[in-house]
Design an enzyme around this catalytic site. Structure first.
Site, PDB file in Angstrom:
ATOM      1  N   GLU A  60      -4.976  -3.788  -1.923  1.00 52.68           N
ATOM      2  CA  GLU A  60      -6.421  -3.488  -1.913  1.00 52.68           C
ATOM      3  C   GLU A  60      -6.704  -2.193  -1.163  1.00 52.68           C
ATOM      4  O   GLU A  60      -7.809  -1.662  -1.216  1.00 52.68           O
ATOM      5  CB  GLU A  60      -7.214  -4.660  -1.334  1.00 52.68           C
ATOM      6  CG  GLU A  60      -6.881  -5.063   0.097  1.00 52.68           C
ATOM      7  CD  GLU A  60      -5.670  -5.998   0.217  1.00 52.68           C
ATOM      8  OE1 GLU A  60      -4.725  -5.877  -0.589  1.00 52.68           O
ATOM      9  OE2 GLU A  60      -5.669  -6.844   1.134  1.00 52.68           O
ATOM     10  N   CYS A  76       9.576   1.633   3.707  1.00 47.90           N
ATOM     11  CA  CYS A  76      10.446   0.510   4.065  1.00 47.90           C
ATOM     12  C   CYS A  76      11.894   0.963   4.223  1.00 47.90           C
ATOM     13  O   CYS A  76      12.715   0.238   4.741  1.00 47.90           O
ATOM     14  CB  CYS A  76      10.372  -0.575   3.011  1.00 47.90           C
ATOM     15  SG  CYS A  76      11.008  -0.023   1.448  1.00 47.90           S
ATOM     16  N   LYS A 106      -1.015  -6.941  -9.312  1.00 46.07           N
ATOM     17  CA  LYS A 106      -2.015  -7.077  -8.232  1.00 46.07           C
ATOM     18  C   LYS A 106      -1.610  -6.079  -7.155  1.00 46.07           C
ATOM     19  O   LYS A 106      -0.767  -6.362  -6.317  1.00 46.07           O
ATOM     20  CB  LYS A 106      -1.991  -8.506  -7.685  1.00 46.07           C
ATOM     21  CG  LYS A 106      -3.289  -8.983  -7.031  1.00 46.07           C
ATOM     22  CD  LYS A 106      -3.777  -8.164  -5.851  1.00 46.07           C
ATOM     23  CE  LYS A 106      -3.047  -8.384  -4.559  1.00 46.07           C
ATOM     24  NZ  LYS A 106      -3.438  -7.427  -3.498  1.00 46.07           N
ATOM     25  N   PHE A 124       0.817  -1.221   0.000  1.00 47.29           N
ATOM     26  CA  PHE A 124       0.000   0.000   0.000  1.00 47.29           C
ATOM     27  C   PHE A 124       0.842   1.259   0.000  1.00 47.29           C
ATOM     28  O   PHE A 124       0.370   2.318  -0.412  1.00 47.29           O
ATOM     29  CB  PHE A 124      -0.948  -0.001   1.223  1.00 47.29           C
ATOM     30  CG  PHE A 124      -0.286   0.456   2.505  1.00 47.29           C
ATOM     31  CD1 PHE A 124      -0.194   1.812   2.812  1.00 47.29           C
ATOM     32  CD2 PHE A 124       0.277  -0.463   3.391  1.00 47.29           C
ATOM     33  CE1 PHE A 124       0.438   2.237   3.986  1.00 47.29           C
ATOM     34  CE2 PHE A 124       0.904  -0.044   4.558  1.00 47.29           C
ATOM     35  CZ  PHE A 124       0.990   1.309   4.853  1.00 47.29           C
ATOM     36  N   GLU A 143       8.810  -4.275  13.411  1.00 44.50           N
ATOM     37  CA  GLU A 143       8.762  -3.192  12.432  1.00 44.50           C
ATOM     38  C   GLU A 143       7.525  -2.367  12.776  1.00 44.50           C
ATOM     39  O   GLU A 143       6.397  -2.843  12.606  1.00 44.50           O
ATOM     40  CB  GLU A 143       8.644  -3.756  11.009  1.00 44.50           C
ATOM     41  CG  GLU A 143       8.640  -2.652   9.973  1.00 44.50           C
ATOM     42  CD  GLU A 143       8.351  -3.122   8.542  1.00 44.50           C
ATOM     43  OE1 GLU A 143       7.663  -4.133   8.358  1.00 44.50           O
ATOM     44  OE2 GLU A 143       8.816  -2.429   7.622  1.00 44.50           O
ATOM     45  N   SER A 196       5.241  -7.016   3.423  1.00 48.03           N
ATOM     46  CA  SER A 196       5.781  -7.338   4.747  1.00 48.03           C
ATOM     47  C   SER A 196       6.506  -8.693   4.719  1.00 48.03           C
ATOM     48  O   SER A 196       6.255  -9.533   3.847  1.00 48.03           O
ATOM     49  CB  SER A 196       4.643  -7.366   5.767  1.00 48.03           C
ATOM     50  OG  SER A 196       3.703  -8.350   5.389  1.00 48.03           O
TER      51      SER A 196
HETATM   52  P1  NAD Z   1       1.440  -6.586   3.076  1.00 48.75           P
HETATM   53  O1  NAD Z   1       2.465  -7.661   3.138  1.00 48.75           O
HETATM   54  O2  NAD Z   1       0.319  -6.622   4.048  1.00 48.75           O
HETATM   55  O3  NAD Z   1       0.746  -6.573   1.624  1.00 48.75           O
HETATM   56  C1  NAD Z   1       1.508  -6.601   0.428  1.00 48.75           C
HETATM   57  C2  NAD Z   1       0.702  -7.301  -0.651  1.00 48.75           C
HETATM   58  O4  NAD Z   1       0.438  -8.650  -0.253  1.00 48.75           O
HETATM   59  C3  NAD Z   1      -0.652  -6.659  -0.939  1.00 48.75           C
HETATM   60  O5  NAD Z   1      -0.864  -6.645  -2.324  1.00 48.75           O
HETATM   61  C4  NAD Z   1      -1.633  -7.578  -0.231  1.00 48.75           C
HETATM   62  O6  NAD Z   1      -2.876  -7.639  -0.881  1.00 48.75           O
HETATM   63  C5  NAD Z   1      -0.956  -8.930  -0.283  1.00 48.75           C
HETATM   64  N1  NAD Z   1      -1.280  -9.771   0.866  1.00 48.75           N
HETATM   65  C6  NAD Z   1      -1.513  -9.354   2.152  1.00 48.75           C
HETATM   66  N2  NAD Z   1      -1.768 -10.400   2.955  1.00 48.75           N
HETATM   67  C7  NAD Z   1      -1.693 -11.500   2.174  1.00 48.75           C
HETATM   68  C8  NAD Z   1      -1.849 -12.900   2.445  1.00 48.75           C
HETATM   69  N3  NAD Z   1      -2.129 -13.350   3.652  1.00 48.75           N
HETATM   70  N4  NAD Z   1      -1.678 -13.758   1.426  1.00 48.75           N
HETATM   71  C9  NAD Z   1      -1.390 -13.310   0.196  1.00 48.75           C
HETATM   72  N5  NAD Z   1      -1.240 -11.999  -0.116  1.00 48.75           N
HETATM   73  C10 NAD Z   1      -1.383 -11.106   0.864  1.00 48.75           C
HETATM   74  O7  NAD Z   1       2.240  -5.200   3.141  1.00 48.75           O
HETATM   75  P2  NAD Z   1       1.632  -3.724   3.235  1.00 48.75           P
HETATM   76  O8  NAD Z   1       1.066  -3.530   4.592  1.00 48.75           O
HETATM   77  O9  NAD Z   1       0.802  -3.411   2.048  1.00 48.75           O
HETATM   78  O10 NAD Z   1       2.969  -2.840   3.088  1.00 48.75           O
HETATM   79  C11 NAD Z   1       3.802  -2.525   4.171  1.00 48.75           C
HETATM   80  C12 NAD Z   1       4.941  -3.501   4.284  1.00 48.75           C
HETATM   81  O11 NAD Z   1       5.649  -3.536   3.075  1.00 48.75           O
HETATM   82  C13 NAD Z   1       5.956  -3.113   5.345  1.00 48.75           C
HETATM   83  O12 NAD Z   1       6.379  -4.288   6.015  1.00 48.75           O
HETATM   84  C14 NAD Z   1       7.106  -2.526   4.526  1.00 48.75           C
HETATM   85  O13 NAD Z   1       8.388  -2.593   5.129  1.00 48.75           O
HETATM   86  C15 NAD Z   1       7.046  -3.371   3.326  1.00 48.75           C
HETATM   87  N6  NAD Z   1       7.676  -2.718   2.195  1.00 48.75           N
HETATM   88  C16 NAD Z   1       8.884  -3.187   1.816  1.00 48.75           C
HETATM   89  C17 NAD Z   1       9.527  -2.574   0.757  1.00 48.75           C
HETATM   90  C18 NAD Z   1      10.875  -3.063   0.314  1.00 48.75           C
HETATM   91  O14 NAD Z   1      11.307  -2.581  -0.701  1.00 48.75           O
HETATM   92  N7  NAD Z   1      11.522  -3.984   0.998  1.00 48.75           N
HETATM   93  C19 NAD Z   1       8.943  -1.489   0.090  1.00 48.75           C
HETATM   94  C20 NAD Z   1       7.697  -1.051   0.507  1.00 48.75           C
HETATM   95  C21 NAD Z   1       7.062  -1.681   1.567  1.00 48.75           C
END
Ligand code: NAD
Length: 456
Positions: free
Chosen positions: A142, A247, A139, A115, A341, A192
């Site tokens: 959401e 991140c 994808k 997000f 985090e 994450s």
């Molecule tokens: P998230 O892991 O909750 O979601 C990321 C994606 O995974 C979304 O598209 C979501 O729909 C999908 N998703 C969520 N739960 C899922 C599940 N159980 N099964 C399958 N797919 C699922 O992350 P977020 O909250 O959207 O973003 C924040 C996180 O992203 C933080 O931990 C941040 O550090 C990390 N991040 C990392 C980087 C990097 O470059 N390393 C960059 C940006 C964000």
């Protein structure tokens, strides 16, 4: 918003699969031309794109435009595709035999994005993926789905053929279908760590190439000789920028020796000047409340709360999920606020006596996304860049996000997979090498008279 069903994911994959043969056969010069147009159209419509980010993510327009500018760098990089995708050639490896390498696209590839950067992270992925000749399924999160649909419109306008860039809106159902769909060759993920690990394990078990970038806990080491004002400015901008929902945000300051007291004072002094208001709300109430909960658990575990963001008037308001800037001092590695985090406007400070202790702290941490060191000592900084087990290092630079012609990626639990995202490693990720060993018929069978003796 309805989430995509399995049948809808399948339809998107079928469209991408149907578009692949034509797109991969499209000449490099034509693909370059299309990428130039994509770059120009996204740039021309950056304000409209930024409006979606402001409306759905909530970031301020300047942050939204900054994110888009960093994304556009990747579109610019991808316009160099004829040069980037070049293979190698070895003439006469044996008598009459040449060997060369060509790099070919993988097929249908997918990107699953978080997000917090709804425009930039998709551009990290699709720019190189489609320039290499793949077709792409995005994808997005959401939580802020509209930027990706607007990008799809812009790509269509730029001349990207139907089926080359596809968006599906969905949750775990869609993600799981991506992970087990036999026609998807590779998956790029940013999000994450627990989900990144799941994506990597499931995708690779299903035979896909996967790069899955996870969470972070970025440390900023401040050595005793650092310029305190410079370090405090950096800690504030990198810790609280975008409300800490980055991140590459600095999560924890590691103060070495006598620098601790003046540094904490200098950071605290700057906090009232950090604007909290429209554009700085956290993404959901649930997330805001979780972030705020560390302001209770930290003192209960022995830390000192220097600034408590719950005292900000907007915290109690009903409009948006705000939390003021928070600073927690005397944090130790056993505390929850250090181990988790937090992903919010909470900066912690851990005090250590020596550089060696600071280094050990960073290297013992399970994450390894970014880190920074603040010092005037070039030798110490060079030693740190050598010693530290982290993928991206800043020297007097708090947020060392690489420019698009390098690649982005952490180490340890911040990246599952072998190749970092975008830049040269992105090109490697979205292509595979084919090595050709070629011998042409014996000159005796040739009908062409070269007018002089053949050399082989
Ligand atoms: P998230 O892991 O909750 O979601 C990321 C994606 O995974 C979304 O598209 C979501 O729909 C999908 N998703 C969520 N739960 C899922 C599940 N159980 N099964 C399958 N797919 C699922 O992350 P977020 O909250 O959207 O973003 C924040 C996180 O992203 C933080 O931990 C941040 O550090 C990390 N991040 C990392 C980087 C990097 O470059 N390393 C960059 C940006 C964000």
């Amino acid at each position: 918003m309805d989430f995509a069903s399995i049948a809808e994911v399948d339809a998107a994959v079928a469209a991408a699969k149907a578009a692949f043969p034509g797109w991969r056969a499209t000449s490099l010069s034509r693909r370059t031309e299309v990428m130039f147009r994509v770059r120009n159209i996204v740039e021309a419509h950056r304000r409209e794109l930024a409006a979606f980010l402001t409306a759905e993510h909530g970031k301020v327009p300047s942050d939204a435009l900054g994110e888009i500018a960093r994304g556009i760098e990747n579109l610019e990089f991808a316009t160099g595709i004829p040069n980037l995708i070049k293979g190698g050639f070895s003439e006469q490896v044996s008598t009459g035999i040449d060997v060369y390498q060509i790099r070919q696209p993988l097929g249908v590839v997918a990107g699953i994005t978080p997000f917090n950067f709804p425009a930039m992270v998709p551009m990290w992925m699709f720019a190189n993926a489609i320039a290499c000749g793949n077709t792409f399924i995005l994808k997005p999160s959401e939580k802020d789905p509209s930027a990706s649909l607007y990008l799809a419109e812009l790509l269509k306008e730029a001349g990207v053929p139907d089926g080359v860039f596809n968006v599906i809106q969905g949750d775990k159902v869609a993600v799981d279908r991506i992970l087990d769909h036999p026609d998807i060759a590779a998956v790029s993920f940013v999000g994450s760590t627990p989900i990144a690990r799941y994506i990597y394990e499931t995708g690779t078990r299903n035979g896909k190439r996967v790069q899955a970038l996870g969470g972070a806990k970025n440390h900023m080491i401040v050595l005793p000789d650092a310029d305190i004002d410079m370090a405090a400015d950096a800690a504030v901008s990198a810790g609280y920028g975008s409300s800490g929902e980055r991140c590459m945000a600095i999560a924890t300051v590691v103060a070495v020796g006598a620098v601790a007291d003046p540094l904490v004072e200098a950071i605290a002094k700057r906090l009232p000047k950090v604007r909290v208001g429209p554009g700085t709300a956290l993404v959901t109430k649930q997330h805001r409340d979780k972030v705020a909960s560390y302001l209770d658990s930290a003192p209960a575990q022995g830390a000192t709360v220097v600034a408590d963001g719950r005292e900000h008037p907007l915290y109690r308001g009903s409009e948006g999920f705000f939390l003021g800037t928070s600073l927690i001092d005397h944090v130790t590695p056993a505390m929850d606020c250090y181990r988790d985090e937090i992903f919010g406007p909470v900066l912690t400070v851990t005090r250590v006596a020596t550089y060696a202790e600071a280094l050990q702290l960073v290297n013992d941490n399970p994450y390894g996304n970014g880190t920074a060191i603040f010092t005037r000592d070039g030798g110490a900084a060079r030693q740190y860049q050598f010693d530290v087990n982290v993928g991206m290092v800043g020297i007097n630079v708090p947020v060392p996000v690489p420019v698009a012609f390098y690649s982005f990626g952490g180490w340890k639990a911040s990246l599952f997979g072998d190749l970092h995202m975008y830049g040269p490693e992105g090109i490697q990720f979205y292509t595979r090498a084919k090595i050709v060993t070629a011998r042409w018929p014996d000159p005796g069978t040739s009908k062409v008279d070269l007018g002089f003796p053949r050399t082989r």
